[in-house]
Design a protein around this motif. Structure first.
Motif, PDB file in Angstrom:
ATOM      1  N   ALA A  78       0.857  -1.184   0.000  1.00 29.67           N
ATOM      2  CA  ALA A  78       0.000   0.000   0.000  1.00 29.67           C
ATOM      3  C   ALA A  78       0.896   1.237   0.000  1.00 29.67           C
ATOM      4  N   VAL A  79       0.391   2.343  -0.492  1.00 30.23           N
ATOM      5  CA  VAL A  79       1.194   3.562  -0.594  1.00 30.23           C
ATOM      6  C   VAL A  79       1.762   3.963   0.765  1.00 30.23           C
ATOM      7  N   TRP A  80       0.931   3.916   1.824  1.00 31.24           N
ATOM      8  CA  TRP A  80       1.435   4.303   3.138  1.00 31.24           C
ATOM      9  C   TRP A  80       2.586   3.409   3.574  1.00 31.24           C
ATOM     10  N   GLN A  81       2.522   2.115   3.210  1.00 28.42           N
ATOM     11  CA  GLN A  81       3.598   1.200   3.567  1.00 28.42           C
ATOM     12  C   GLN A  81       4.873   1.526   2.796  1.00 28.42           C
ATOM     13  N   LYS A  82       4.734   1.833   1.512  1.00 24.41           N
ATOM     14  CA  LYS A  82       5.910   2.198   0.699  1.00 24.41           C
ATOM     15  C   LYS A  82       6.611   3.426   1.282  1.00 24.41           C
ATOM     16  N   LEU A  83       5.822   4.428   1.637  1.00 18.42           N
ATOM     17  CA  LEU A  83       6.411   5.647   2.200  1.00 18.42           C
ATOM     18  C   LEU A  83       7.061   5.371   3.550  1.00 18.42           C
ATOM     19  N   ASN A  84       6.406   4.573   4.377  1.00 17.65           N
ATOM     20  CA  ASN A  84       6.944   4.217   5.676  1.00 17.65           C
ATOM     21  C   ASN A  84       8.274   3.481   5.529  1.00 17.65           C
ATOM     22  N   VAL A  85       8.303   2.499   4.632  1.00 14.99           N
ATOM     23  CA  VAL A  85       9.521   1.718   4.403  1.00 14.99           C
ATOM     24  C   VAL A  85      10.644   2.628   3.907  1.00 14.99           C
ATOM     25  N   ALA A  86      10.358   3.478   2.928  1.00 12.88           N
ATOM     26  CA  ALA A  86      11.387   4.375   2.392  1.00 12.88           C
ATOM     27  C   ALA A  86      11.949   5.295   3.474  1.00 12.88           C
ATOM     28  N   ALA A  87      11.076   5.826   4.324  1.00 12.33           N
ATOM     29  CA  ALA A  87      11.526   6.722   5.388  1.00 12.33           C
ATOM     30  C   ALA A  87      12.443   5.991   6.374  1.00 12.33           C
ATOM     31  N   PHE A  88      12.028   4.796   6.806  1.00 16.80           N
ATOM     32  CA  PHE A  88      12.868   4.045   7.744  1.00 16.80           C
ATOM     33  C   PHE A  88      14.199   3.645   7.112  1.00 16.80           C
ATOM     34  N   LEU A  89      14.168   3.233   5.853  1.00 18.24           N
ATOM     35  CA  LEU A  89      15.412   2.854   5.189  1.00 18.24           C
ATOM     36  C   LEU A  89      16.384   4.028   5.090  1.00 18.24           C
ATOM     37  N   ALA A  90      15.863   5.212   4.782  1.00 18.52           N
ATOM     38  CA  ALA A  90      16.724   6.394   4.674  1.00 18.52           C
ATOM     39  C   ALA A  90      17.389   6.709   6.012  1.00 18.52           C
ATOM     40  N   THR A  91      16.645   6.562   7.113  1.00 17.33           N
ATOM     41  CA  THR A  91      17.265   6.810   8.416  1.00 17.33           C
ATOM     42  C   THR A  91      18.340   5.768   8.703  1.00 17.33           C
ATOM     43  N   GLY A  92      18.117   4.553   8.209  1.00 24.12           N
ATOM     44  CA  GLY A  92      19.128   3.506   8.401  1.00 24.12           C
ATOM     45  C   GLY A  92      20.420   3.809   7.676  1.00 24.12           C
ATOM     46  N   VAL A  93      20.334   4.367   6.481  1.00 27.19           N
ATOM     47  CA  VAL A  93      21.543   4.753   5.744  1.00 27.19           C
ATOM     48  C   VAL A  93      22.278   5.841   6.512  1.00 27.19           C
ATOM     49  N   ALA A  94      21.550   6.828   6.996  1.00 27.88           N
ATOM     50  CA  ALA A  94      22.175   7.915   7.751  1.00 27.88           C
ATOM     51  C   ALA A  94      22.876   7.388   9.003  1.00 27.88           C
ATOM     52  N   ALA A  95      22.271   6.417   9.666  1.00 25.53           N
ATOM     53  CA  ALA A  95      22.876   5.840  10.871  1.00 25.53           C
ATOM     54  C   ALA A  95      24.092   4.990  10.532  1.00 25.53           C
ATOM     55  N   ALA A  96      23.994   4.227   9.431  1.00 26.80           N
ATOM     56  CA  ALA A  96      25.098   3.342   9.047  1.00 26.80           C
ATOM     57  C   ALA A  96      26.286   4.101   8.476  1.00 26.80           C
ATOM     58  N   ARG A  97      26.002   5.226   7.834  1.00 28.53           N
ATOM     59  CA  ARG A  97      27.048   6.007   7.168  1.00 28.53           C
ATOM     60  C   ARG A  97      26.936   7.491   7.531  1.00 28.53           C
ATOM     61  N   PRO A  98      27.176   7.843   8.810  1.00 28.34           N
ATOM     62  CA  PRO A  98      27.014   9.246   9.214  1.00 28.34           C
ATOM     63  C   PRO A  98      27.920  10.201   8.436  1.00 28.34           C
ATOM     64  N   GLU A  99      29.016   9.685   7.901  1.00 25.15           N
ATOM     65  CA  GLU A  99      29.911  10.534   7.112  1.00 25.15           C
ATOM     66  C   GLU A  99      29.268  10.987   5.795  1.00 25.15           C
ATOM     67  N   ALA A 100      28.160  10.349   5.407  1.00 29.39           N
ATOM     68  CA  ALA A 100      27.456  10.719   4.176  1.00 29.39           C
ATOM     69  C   ALA A 100      26.503  11.892   4.397  1.00 29.39           C
TER      70      ALA A 100
END
Length: 135
Positions: A15-37
């Motif tokens: 569902a659209v809300w799920q896609k947006l939720n997943v994308a948001a959480f994934l983006a925070t994960g990248v920021a946490a995994a690679r703070p130098e980015a």
């Protein structure tokens, strides 16, 4: 311009809300995994300071479960930074429960709804080869 790449892969049957939720959480994960980015904080003309964002674009791809599992295998083989989101995490209520739901899955057959990948551009390109940009 960038020697690294960020790719978010979101399952196409959500569902659209799920896609947006997943994308948001994934983006925070990248920021946490690679703070130098992360780039520098933003400041408006009045001097108010705002939060930082990743300093490079993120490409968002769509895939079915098989496409996500294939990208995961490629990412593992290429030792990319991987941020996972599995279907069972939709039914949890907090971060610790998310980790428990993830650990409970079959490591060779995870029910992915999303993945974030970060690493050398060519390696990420190989991991997402054949996937289409999300529309």
């Amino acid at each position: 311009m960038f020697d690294t790449k960020v790719a978010l892969i979101v399952r196409d049957d959500l569902a659209v809300w799920q896609k947006l939720n997943v994308a948001a959480f994934l983006a925070t994960g990248v920021a946490a995994a690679r703070p130098e980015a992360l780039g520098e904080p933003y400041e408006d003309a009045a001097g108010r300071r705002y939060g930082r964002m990743l300093g490079q674009p993120m490409m968002v791809f769509a895939a079915d479960l098989a496409g996500l599992q294939g990208a995961h295998r490629q990412a593992v083989a290429r030792e990319l930074a991987i941020v996972p989101y599995v279907y069972a995490m939709f039914s949890t209520g907090h971060d610790a429960a998310n980790r428990e739901a993830f650990r409970a899955g079959d490591a060779e057959n995870l029910d992915f709804v999303g993945l974030a990948l970060h690493g050398p551009k060519k390696a990420v390109d190989k991991a997402v080869k054949g996937l289409k940009l999300h529309t």
